[in-house]
Design an enzyme around this catalytic site. Sequence first.
Site, PDB file in Angstrom:
ATOM      1  N   LYS A  38     -45.159 -23.571  56.659  1.00  0.00           N
ATOM      2  CA  LYS A  38     -46.459 -23.002  56.980  1.00  0.00           C
ATOM      3  C   LYS A  38     -46.540 -22.823  58.411  1.00  0.00           C
ATOM      4  O   LYS A  38     -47.006 -21.637  58.742  1.00  0.00           O
ATOM      5  CB  LYS A  38     -47.736 -23.930  56.667  1.00  0.00           C
ATOM      6  CG  LYS A  38     -47.948 -24.287  55.302  1.00  0.00           C
ATOM      7  CD  LYS A  38     -49.176 -25.157  54.914  1.00  0.00           C
ATOM      8  CE  LYS A  38     -49.211 -26.353  55.690  1.00  0.00           C
ATOM      9  NZ  LYS A  38     -48.302 -27.535  55.008  1.00  0.00           N
TER      10      LYS A  38
ATOM     11  N   ARG B 212     -57.535 -28.847  53.838  1.00  0.00           N
ATOM     12  CA  ARG B 212     -56.729 -29.858  53.227  1.00  0.00           C
ATOM     13  C   ARG B 212     -57.559 -30.522  52.048  1.00  0.00           C
ATOM     14  O   ARG B 212     -56.875 -31.240  51.320  1.00  0.00           O
ATOM     15  CB  ARG B 212     -56.222 -30.800  54.010  1.00  0.00           C
ATOM     16  CG  ARG B 212     -54.799 -30.671  54.541  1.00  0.00           C
ATOM     17  CD  ARG B 212     -54.297 -31.707  55.665  1.00  0.00           C
ATOM     18  NE  ARG B 212     -52.796 -31.865  55.737  1.00  0.00           N
ATOM     19  CZ  ARG B 212     -52.151 -31.345  56.496  1.00  0.00           C
ATOM     20  NH1 ARG B 212     -52.509 -30.238  57.300  1.00  0.00           N
ATOM     21  NH2 ARG B 212     -50.901 -31.597  56.775  1.00  0.00           N
TER      22      ARG B 212
ATOM     23  N   ARG C 285     -35.304 -31.354  59.831  1.00  0.00           N
ATOM     24  CA  ARG C 285     -36.190 -31.165  60.873  1.00  0.00           C
ATOM     25  C   ARG C 285     -35.927 -32.265  61.689  1.00  0.00           C
ATOM     26  O   ARG C 285     -35.778 -32.017  62.970  1.00  0.00           O
ATOM     27  CB  ARG C 285     -37.562 -30.791  60.310  1.00  0.00           C
ATOM     28  CG  ARG C 285     -38.384 -30.559  61.505  1.00  0.00           C
ATOM     29  CD  ARG C 285     -39.756 -29.902  60.886  1.00  0.00           C
ATOM     30  NE  ARG C 285     -40.726 -30.777  60.405  1.00  0.00           N
ATOM     31  CZ  ARG C 285     -41.727 -30.579  60.012  1.00  0.00           C
ATOM     32  NH1 ARG C 285     -42.262 -29.107  59.721  1.00  0.00           N
ATOM     33  NH2 ARG C 285     -42.562 -31.364  59.579  1.00  0.00           N
TER      34      ARG C 285
ATOM     35  N   ARG D   1     -41.475 -35.928  65.375  1.00  0.00           N
ATOM     36  CA  ARG D   1     -42.836 -36.280  64.959  1.00  0.00           C
ATOM     37  C   ARG D   1     -42.939 -37.685  64.553  1.00  0.00           C
ATOM     38  O   ARG D   1     -42.025 -38.079  63.704  1.00  0.00           O
ATOM     39  CB  ARG D   1     -43.416 -35.463  64.106  1.00  0.00           C
ATOM     40  CG  ARG D   1     -43.951 -34.082  64.840  1.00  0.00           C
ATOM     41  CD  ARG D   1     -44.506 -33.000  64.040  1.00  0.00           C
ATOM     42  NE  ARG D   1     -45.156 -33.642  62.801  1.00  0.00           N
ATOM     43  CZ  ARG D   1     -45.699 -32.830  61.790  1.00  0.00           C
ATOM     44  NH1 ARG D   1     -45.593 -31.526  61.838  1.00  0.00           N
ATOM     45  NH2 ARG D   1     -46.244 -33.104  60.797  1.00  0.00           N
TER      46      ARG D   1
ATOM     47  N   ARG E 100     -47.823 -38.317  52.993  1.00  0.00           N
ATOM     48  CA  ARG E 100     -48.324 -36.767  53.098  1.00  0.00           C
ATOM     49  C   ARG E 100     -48.305 -36.120  51.750  1.00  0.00           C
ATOM     50  O   ARG E 100     -49.020 -35.405  51.586  1.00  0.00           O
ATOM     51  CB  ARG E 100     -47.601 -36.225  54.119  1.00  0.00           C
ATOM     52  CG  ARG E 100     -47.935 -36.361  55.625  1.00  0.00           C
ATOM     53  CD  ARG E 100     -46.933 -36.499  56.535  1.00  0.00           C
ATOM     54  NE  ARG E 100     -46.641 -35.334  56.808  1.00  0.00           N
ATOM     55  CZ  ARG E 100     -45.307 -34.802  57.647  1.00  0.00           C
ATOM     56  NH1 ARG E 100     -44.355 -35.775  57.978  1.00  0.00           N
ATOM     57  NH2 ARG E 100     -44.864 -33.757  57.719  1.00  0.00           N
TER      58      ARG E 100
END
Length: 200
Positions: free
Chosen positions: A13, A88, A127, A139, A150
Amino acid sequence: MKLILLGPPGAGKGTQAEALARRKGLIQLSTGDMLRAAVKAGTEIGQKAEAVMKSGGLVSDEIVIGIIAERIGQPDCANGFILDGFPRTLKQAEALDQLLISRHTGLDQVIELKVDDTALLSRIENRARETVAAGGTVRADDNAEALKTRLWAYYRETAPLIGYYFAQGKLRQVDGMASISEVAQQIDALLEGGEKMSQN
Ligand SMILES: Nc1ncnc2c1ncn2[C@@H]1O[C@H](COP(=O)(O)OP(=O)(O)O)[C@@H](O)[C@H]1O
């Protein structure tokens, strides 16, 4: 043009929203980025959000709705925006509808990036690895445990939005497993179709 990009964590996204915002001259509104900035700046919201973000859970509806309400009222959003990471939850989606109605406007399209669940974990691990290789900071929530939380939050809280927007006739889907440029082309094709429809 007012758009939402919808999809699980790691669906792409952020990548697509950023590129699309550049192509179309729209503003990208990422609640994840805004919250991370608040954490970094040590604001009251940042302090409230930090621990729950780190664990991979969802920040309260009240906080994120407040952030978005404030942001979309600013003049640079008047021409349109791409929401990435918001809404969300159904409560956030309903609040957004109300906000837009009160501004005499509404969403144009909600674009769902469809991805294979099993691919998500490896995407996020990559990532994190690439970020380390590039000398960047990973992160706090890009680890296996937080990712599971998540994903769980996505399926429980966010996936119902697919039905919500389908019922509104706003839902469009693209194959999020395709390459970054192919996904971008699919999104452009949807937006062109939408513009033609609204001219008729
Ligand atoms: N709309 C939202 N509602 C609740 N929490 C949010 C929202 N947007 C972001 N967050 C918090 O910020 C974290 C990171 O969000 P984001 O950058 O969108 O991550 P992802 O890669 O999981 O899509 C989320 O796990 C959550 O804790």
